[in-house]
Scaffold this motif. Structure first.
Motif, PDB file in Angstrom:
ATOM      1  N   ASP A   1       0.815  -1.218   0.000  1.00 44.24           N
ATOM      2  CA  ASP A   1       0.000   0.000   0.000  1.00 44.24           C
ATOM      3  C   ASP A   1       0.846   1.264   0.000  1.00 44.24           C
ATOM      4  OD1 ASP A   1      -2.535  -1.446   0.249  1.00 44.24           O
ATOM      5  OD2 ASP A   1      -1.825  -1.903   2.263  1.00 44.24           O
ATOM      6  N   ILE A   2       1.974   1.211  -0.692  1.00 46.15           N
ATOM      7  CA  ILE A   2       2.884   2.351  -0.691  1.00 46.15           C
ATOM      8  C   ILE A   2       2.248   3.578  -1.339  1.00 46.15           C
ATOM      9  CG2 ILE A   2       3.985   1.759  -2.898  1.00 46.15           C
ATOM     10  CD1 ILE A   2       6.640   2.688  -1.668  1.00 46.15           C
ATOM     11  N   ASN A   3       1.275   3.365  -2.225  1.00 44.99           N
ATOM     12  CA  ASN A   3       0.633   4.505  -2.896  1.00 44.99           C
ATOM     13  C   ASN A   3      -0.127   5.405  -1.918  1.00 44.99           C
ATOM     14  OD1 ASN A   3       1.280   4.321  -5.758  1.00 44.99           O
ATOM     15  ND2 ASN A   3       0.189   2.378  -5.711  1.00 44.99           N
ATOM     16  N   THR A   4      -0.381   4.875  -0.701  1.00 42.76           N
ATOM     17  CA  THR A   4      -1.012   5.689   0.323  1.00 42.76           C
ATOM     18  C   THR A   4      -0.174   6.929   0.626  1.00 42.76           C
ATOM     19  OG1 THR A   4      -1.820   3.649   1.310  1.00 42.76           O
ATOM     20  CG2 THR A   4      -2.015   5.627   2.645  1.00 42.76           C
ATOM     21  N   LEU A   5       1.130   6.836   0.373  1.00 48.17           N
ATOM     22  CA  LEU A   5       2.036   7.934   0.692  1.00 48.17           C
ATOM     23  C   LEU A   5       1.874   9.143  -0.225  1.00 48.17           C
ATOM     24  CD1 LEU A   5       5.310   5.886   1.234  1.00 48.17           C
ATOM     25  CD2 LEU A   5       4.110   7.211   2.978  1.00 48.17           C
ATOM     26  N   ARG A   6       1.281   8.955  -1.401  1.00 48.82           N
ATOM     27  CA  ARG A   6       1.293  10.023  -2.409  1.00 48.82           C
ATOM     28  C   ARG A   6       0.658  11.312  -1.905  1.00 48.82           C
ATOM     29  NH1 ARG A   6      -1.412   8.864  -8.137  1.00 48.82           N
ATOM     30  NH2 ARG A   6      -3.269   8.833  -6.815  1.00 48.82           N
ATOM     31  N   ASP A   7      -0.546  11.239  -1.348  1.00 50.03           N
ATOM     32  CA  ASP A   7      -1.220  12.448  -0.884  1.00 50.03           C
ATOM     33  C   ASP A   7      -0.476  13.087   0.279  1.00 50.03           C
ATOM     34  OD1 ASP A   7      -3.170  12.259  -2.785  1.00 50.03           O
ATOM     35  OD2 ASP A   7      -4.645  11.291  -1.480  1.00 50.03           O
ATOM     36  N   ILE A   8       0.105  12.250   1.142  1.00 48.08           N
ATOM     37  CA  ILE A   8       0.858  12.786   2.273  1.00 48.08           C
ATOM     38  C   ILE A   8       2.088  13.525   1.787  1.00 48.08           C
ATOM     39  CG2 ILE A   8       2.213  12.145   4.309  1.00 48.08           C
ATOM     40  CD1 ILE A   8       0.249   9.814   4.697  1.00 48.08           C
ATOM     41  N   MET A   9       2.812  12.939   0.841  1.00 49.44           N
ATOM     42  CA  MET A   9       4.016  13.570   0.330  1.00 49.44           C
ATOM     43  C   MET A   9       3.708  14.867  -0.402  1.00 49.44           C
ATOM     44  SD  MET A   9       6.011  10.179  -1.092  1.00 49.44           S
ATOM     45  CE  MET A   9       7.476  11.069  -1.667  1.00 49.44           C
ATOM     46  N   GLU A  10       2.624  14.876  -1.152  1.00 52.67           N
ATOM     47  CA  GLU A  10       2.312  16.042  -1.979  1.00 52.67           C
ATOM     48  C   GLU A  10       1.498  17.094  -1.237  1.00 52.67           C
ATOM     49  OE1 GLU A  10       2.628  18.592  -4.924  1.00 52.67           O
ATOM     50  OE2 GLU A  10       3.546  16.601  -5.005  1.00 52.67           O
ATOM     51  N   ASN A  11       0.448  16.664  -0.547  1.00 47.60           N
ATOM     52  CA  ASN A  11      -0.497  17.620   0.035  1.00 47.60           C
ATOM     53  C   ASN A  11      -0.417  17.744   1.550  1.00 47.60           C
ATOM     54  OD1 ASN A  11      -1.673  18.028  -2.577  1.00 47.60           O
ATOM     55  ND2 ASN A  11      -2.774  16.095  -2.326  1.00 47.60           N
ATOM     56  N   GLY A  12       0.296  16.821   2.201  1.00 46.03           N
ATOM     57  CA  GLY A  12       0.374  16.865   3.654  1.00 46.03           C
ATOM     58  C   GLY A  12      -0.937  16.521   4.324  1.00 46.03           C
ATOM     59  N   ARG A  13      -1.767  15.749   3.638  1.00 46.02           N
ATOM     60  CA  ARG A  13      -3.066  15.337   4.181  1.00 46.02           C
ATOM     61  C   ARG A  13      -3.371  13.913   3.710  1.00 46.02           C
ATOM     62  NH1 ARG A  13      -4.109  20.338   1.949  1.00 46.02           N
ATOM     63  NH2 ARG A  13      -5.165  19.379   0.175  1.00 46.02           N
ATOM     64  N   TYR A  14      -4.290  13.263   4.410  1.00 48.09           N
ATOM     65  CA  TYR A  14      -4.768  11.967   3.946  1.00 48.09           C
ATOM     66  C   TYR A  14      -6.188  11.769   4.436  1.00 48.09           C
ATOM     67  CZ  TYR A  14      -4.052  10.178   8.675  1.00 48.09           C
ATOM     68  OH  TYR A  14      -4.117   9.979  10.026  1.00 48.09           O
ATOM     69  N   VAL A  15      -6.887  10.860   3.794  1.00 56.14           N
ATOM     70  CA  VAL A  15      -8.256  10.537   4.166  1.00 56.14           C
ATOM     71  C   VAL A  15      -8.276   9.146   4.780  1.00 56.14           C
ATOM     72  CG1 VAL A  15     -10.595  10.134   3.339  1.00 56.14           C
ATOM     73  CG2 VAL A  15      -9.240  12.018   2.383  1.00 56.14           C
ATOM     74  N   ASP A  16      -8.855   9.048   5.964  1.00 53.94           N
ATOM     75  CA  ASP A  16      -8.963   7.772   6.672  1.00 53.94           C
ATOM     76  C   ASP A  16     -10.424   7.323   6.641  1.00 53.94           C
ATOM     77  OD1 ASP A  16      -8.411   5.568   8.136  1.00 53.94           O
ATOM     78  OD2 ASP A  16      -7.923   6.613  10.000  1.00 53.94           O
ATOM     79  N   ALA A  17     -10.627   6.037   6.449  1.00 54.10           N
ATOM     80  CA  ALA A  17     -11.986   5.490   6.389  1.00 54.10           C
ATOM     81  C   ALA A  17     -12.238   4.599   7.588  1.00 54.10           C
ATOM     82  CB  ALA A  17     -12.171   4.690   5.107  1.00 54.10           C
ATOM     83  N   ILE A  18     -13.241   4.951   8.373  1.00 56.69           N
ATOM     84  CA  ILE A  18     -13.636   4.144   9.530  1.00 56.69           C
ATOM     85  C   ILE A  18     -15.149   3.992   9.526  1.00 56.69           C
ATOM     86  CG2 ILE A  18     -13.664   3.977  12.044  1.00 56.69           C
ATOM     87  CD1 ILE A  18     -11.148   5.571  12.179  1.00 56.69           C
ATOM     88  N   GLY A  19     -15.599   2.753   9.503  1.00 57.23           N
ATOM     89  CA  GLY A  19     -17.026   2.498   9.552  1.00 57.23           C
ATOM     90  C   GLY A  19     -17.804   3.151   8.422  1.00 57.23           C
ATOM     91  N   GLY A  20     -17.192   3.213   7.246  1.00 57.72           N
ATOM     92  CA  GLY A  20     -17.868   3.799   6.097  1.00 57.72           C
ATOM     93  C   GLY A  20     -17.788   5.314   6.039  1.00 57.72           C
ATOM     94  N   LYS A  21     -17.193   5.933   7.053  1.00 61.79           N
ATOM     95  CA  LYS A  21     -17.053   7.387   7.064  1.00 61.79           C
ATOM     96  C   LYS A  21     -15.626   7.773   6.696  1.00 61.79           C
ATOM     97  CE  LYS A  21     -20.599   8.169  10.599  1.00 61.79           C
ATOM     98  NZ  LYS A  21     -20.899   8.762  11.931  1.00 61.79           N
ATOM     99  N   HIS A  22     -15.485   8.889   6.011  1.00 61.79           N
ATOM    100  CA  HIS A  22     -14.181   9.373   5.596  1.00 61.79           C
ATOM    101  C   HIS A  22     -13.850  10.659   6.342  1.00 61.79           C
ATOM    102  CE1 HIS A  22     -15.225   6.613   2.363  1.00 61.79           C
ATOM    103  NE2 HIS A  22     -13.931   6.551   2.067  1.00 61.79           N
ATOM    104  N   GLU A  23     -12.648  10.704   6.880  1.00 61.03           N
ATOM    105  CA  GLU A  23     -12.209  11.882   7.630  1.00 61.03           C
ATOM    106  C   GLU A  23     -10.815  12.283   7.159  1.00 61.03           C
ATOM    107  OE1 GLU A  23     -11.779  13.415  12.280  1.00 61.03           O
ATOM    108  OE2 GLU A  23     -12.467  11.373  11.808  1.00 61.03           O
ATOM    109  N   GLU A  24     -10.614  13.587   6.965  1.00 62.97           N
ATOM    110  CA  GLU A  24      -9.323  14.084   6.485  1.00 62.97           C
ATOM    111  C   GLU A  24      -8.452  14.509   7.660  1.00 62.97           C
ATOM    112  OE1 GLU A  24      -8.534  16.449   2.628  1.00 62.97           O
ATOM    113  OE2 GLU A  24      -8.608  17.986   4.199  1.00 62.97           O
ATOM    114  N   PHE A  25      -7.169  14.149   7.585  1.00 61.52           N
ATOM    115  CA  PHE A  25      -6.212  14.480   8.639  1.00 61.52           C
ATOM    116  C   PHE A  25      -5.014  15.230   8.066  1.00 61.52           C
ATOM    117  CE2 PHE A  25      -8.549  10.896  10.264  1.00 61.52           C
ATOM    118  CZ  PHE A  25      -8.672  11.136  11.626  1.00 61.52           C
ATOM    119  N   GLU A  26      -4.475  16.154   8.855  1.00 62.22           N
ATOM    120  CA  GLU A  26      -3.244  16.847   8.490  1.00 62.22           C
ATOM    121  C   GLU A  26      -2.060  15.932   8.788  1.00 62.22           C
ATOM    122  OE1 GLU A  26      -2.360  20.020   7.289  1.00 62.22           O
ATOM    123  OE2 GLU A  26      -4.456  20.160   6.689  1.00 62.22           O
TER     124      GLU A  26
END
Length: 300
Positions: free
Chosen positions: A129-154
């Motif tokens: 799952d190395i592609n998970t790093l792309r948004d973090i490297m570029e935008n400094g953010r990522y989206v996490d999915a828990i229980g069908g909900k999506h939340e963005e983190f810095e």
């Protein structure tokens, strides 16, 4: 050690004995490594660009590549032990970076915990799952999915990674590295120097380490201006780009140009300057051009 900008500049100038201190100070950074002053300067650039700006990414991503046992991991260990970096190994079973905060290791939420910090990532080619790093490297953010909900983190991390074989690293990830450094097996002369360092137990004096800490801390708090004051200033800052594009008879993407500007900003910080000039832009182009060539060196 708390010092003013002028005090730091004075001490660094004395350390350099009149020379340009940005060319001398890297010798004292990560003293466990013999040589590789260019890598040391690049890592220092990464350290001083901590946060992004409204204009986009300021953080500098660095990749160390090449044969095992040639010094890459020493930099990774130094960042962990000396600069408080989050250390990640290539063992996918320990941390696969899946976007699921329910994982025992926190999954990708590890990066949110280190928002504003440093991540030293060894053997990245072994991560699933190395592609998970792309948004973090570029935008400094990522989206996490828990229980069908999506939340963005810095997750504005300063990212230094090491890889033995970059053929296993996806191109979208490789393209997010601003500076790439290739490590070869040391020459006979370098091997002798390494033996001397190891036997003698060479390391910095405590006061030197404190000085490096004060220097990096001071540089991080400087915000060099990139915007020109007038039309002449704009021309002066564009000229290094124009000269380079004309010399190679090839244009570059906006992503590449933005990378140059953030490297130039880091260099201005390390010089303790309040403005990015054509000099820093030219030096950044040289660093990035040399870096681009490193990606062409195959794994042996």
């Amino acid at each position: 050690m708390t010092m003013s900008l002028d005090e730091v500049r004075e001490i660094l100038t004395e350390m350099a004995e009149g020379d340009d201190f940005i060319q001398v100070v890297p010798e004292f950074f990560c003293p466990e490594v013999v040589g590789h002053s260019d890598v040391k300067l690049g890592v220092m650039c990464c350290l001083v660009n901590q946060w992004d700006t409204p204009d986009g990414r300021d953080r500098i991503n660095i990749l160390l590549k090449g044969q095992p046992g040639c010094g890459k991991t020493i930099f990774i260990d130094h960042l962990r032990d000396r600069w408080g970096a989050l250390y990640l190994s290539g063992d996918a079973k320990k941390s696969s970076l899946k976007g699921d905060g329910r994982r025992s290791d926190g999954g990708i939420r590890l990066f949110a915990k280190y928002n504003g910090g440093i991540v030293a990532h060894d053997e990245i080619e072994e991560f699933s799952d190395i592609n998970t790093l792309r948004d973090i490297m570029e935008n400094g953010r990522y989206v996490d999915a828990i229980g069908g909900k999506h939340e963005e983190f810095e997750a504005q991390i300063r990212y230094v990674a090491a890889a033995n074989d970059i053929s296993k690293v996806p191109k979208p990830i490789l393209s997010r590295f601003d500076l790439v450094y290739h490590f070869d097996m040391p020459s006979v002369e370098d091997s002798i120097r390494i033996a001397q360092y190891l036997i003698a137990g060479v390391k910095n004096l405590e006061t030197t380490d404190e000085m490096i800490d004060a220097y990096i801390s001071t540089a991080m708090n400087i915000d060099p201006a990139i915007r020109p004051r007038d039309i002449d200033g704009l021309g002066a800052k564009v000229k290094p780009f124009a000269d380079h594009f004309e010399s190679v008879d090839e244009g570059k993407s906006g992503r590449w140009i933005k990378s140059i500007l953030r490297i130039a900003k880091a260099l201005a910080r390390l010089k303790l300057k309040d403005e990015v000039t054509a000099v820093e832009i030219e030096e950044a182009i040289e660093m990035r051009t040399a870096s681009d060539k490193q990606l062409e060196i195959p794994f042996d």
